[in-house]
Scaffold this active site. Structure first.
Site, mmCIF file in Angstrom:
data_model
loop_
_atom_site.group_PDB
_atom_site.id
_atom_site.type_symbol
_atom_site.label_atom_id
_atom_site.label_comp_id
_atom_site.label_asym_id
_atom_site.label_seq_id
_atom_site.Cartn_x
_atom_site.Cartn_y
_atom_site.Cartn_z
ATOM 1 N N CYS A 8 0.874 -1.183 0.000
ATOM 2 C CA CYS A 8 0.000 0.000 0.000
ATOM 3 C C CYS A 8 0.908 1.229 0.000
ATOM 4 O O CYS A 8 2.075 1.126 -0.390
ATOM 5 C CB CYS A 8 -0.973 -0.024 1.186
ATOM 6 S SG CYS A 8 -0.207 0.009 2.816
ATOM 7 N N CYS A 13 -1.213 0.858 7.492
ATOM 8 C CA CYS A 13 -2.660 0.627 7.695
ATOM 9 C C CYS A 13 -3.163 -0.614 6.959
ATOM 10 O O CYS A 13 -3.538 -1.601 7.583
ATOM 11 C CB CYS A 13 -3.479 1.849 7.247
ATOM 12 S SG CYS A 13 -3.162 3.332 8.214
ATOM 13 N N ASP A 119 -8.045 3.834 1.460
ATOM 14 C CA ASP A 119 -7.111 4.235 2.516
ATOM 15 C C ASP A 119 -7.898 4.696 3.740
ATOM 16 O O ASP A 119 -8.642 5.671 3.660
ATOM 17 C CB ASP A 119 -6.253 5.379 1.971
ATOM 18 C CG ASP A 119 -5.166 5.787 2.932
ATOM 19 O OD1 ASP A 119 -5.184 5.342 4.106
ATOM 20 O OD2 ASP A 119 -4.293 6.557 2.522
HETATM 21 P P1 4NP Z 1 -1.625 2.837 4.211
HETATM 22 O O1 4NP Z 1 -2.241 4.182 4.817
HETATM 23 O O2 4NP Z 1 -1.139 3.174 2.811
HETATM 24 O O3 4NP Z 1 -2.795 1.919 4.177
HETATM 25 O O4 4NP Z 1 -0.527 2.407 5.139
HETATM 26 C C1 4NP Z 1 -1.529 5.383 4.887
HETATM 27 C C2 4NP Z 1 -0.753 5.641 5.981
HETATM 28 C C3 4NP Z 1 -0.060 6.834 6.072
HETATM 29 C C4 4NP Z 1 -0.155 7.759 5.059
HETATM 30 C C5 4NP Z 1 -0.917 7.495 3.942
HETATM 31 C C6 4NP Z 1 -1.609 6.299 3.858
HETATM 32 N N1 4NP Z 1 0.535 8.977 5.146
HETATM 33 O O5 4NP Z 1 0.439 9.797 4.221
HETATM 34 O O6 4NP Z 1 1.242 9.228 6.153
#
Ligand code: 4NP
Length: 148
Positions: A8, A13, A119
């Site tokens: 991801c 997450c 997300d």
């Molecule tokens: P993930 O979610 O891609 O599912 O891990 C995110 C976690 C952090 C951020 C973006 C998406 N961020 O921009 O910090």
């Protein structure tokens, strides 16, 4: 043995949940797998999963707290059979690093229906439970396909 990498953006997450389900379900089924996860960004490299991901998985008896975020790297194409990504931005970013049809063919959306796994970072705990259930079904699909 099948080798899965779940990808991801932040690797804190969504992909830790995917890694958790694939490893757990493979163990329950007795399937031999290697599972890891990574992020297309390095924003959270070294971090544990988001506490909301940890708690939603703990609620179904799966501990993902030992995972640590890392950035996706080109050599991952050599070390995994499937690179399963959560959304179309991840798909574009990972395919952009692939060299040749063999590497490209390893990459797919994690949800085999073609839906993105949204997300949940900026939302509430509800979003994490929805991700958990969407990803649970999708993980079963890959194990069904690879260990039929
Ligand atoms: P993930 O979610 O891609 O599912 O891990 C995110 C976690 C952090 C951020 C973006 C998406 N961020 O921009 O910090």
């Amino acid at each position: 043995m099948k080798q899965y990498l779940v990808v991801c953006l932040g690797n804190i997450c969504r992909s830790p949940i995917g890694e958790g389900w694939l490893r757990h379900d493979a163990m329950v089924r007795g399937c031999r797998v290697k599972v890891d996860s990574a992020g297309t960004s390095g924003y959270h490299a070294g971090d544990a999963p988001d506490r909301r991901s940890v708690s939603t998985m703990r609620a179904v008896g799966i501990d993902i707290s030992n995972q640590r975020s890392r950035k996706f790297v080109r050599s991952d194409f050599q070390h995994f059979d499937r690179i399963l990504v959560m959304d179309r931005a991840n798909l574009r970013d990972v395919l952009g690093m692939a060299r040749g049809a063999e590497e490209e063919a390893k990459v797919a959306l994690f949800d085999p229906t073609g839906a993105e796994v949204p997300d949940p970072y900026y939302g509430g705990q509800d979003g994490f439970a929805q991700v958990r259930e969407q990803v649970r079904l999708a993980a079963q699909h890959w194990l069904d396909l690879d260990f039929a």
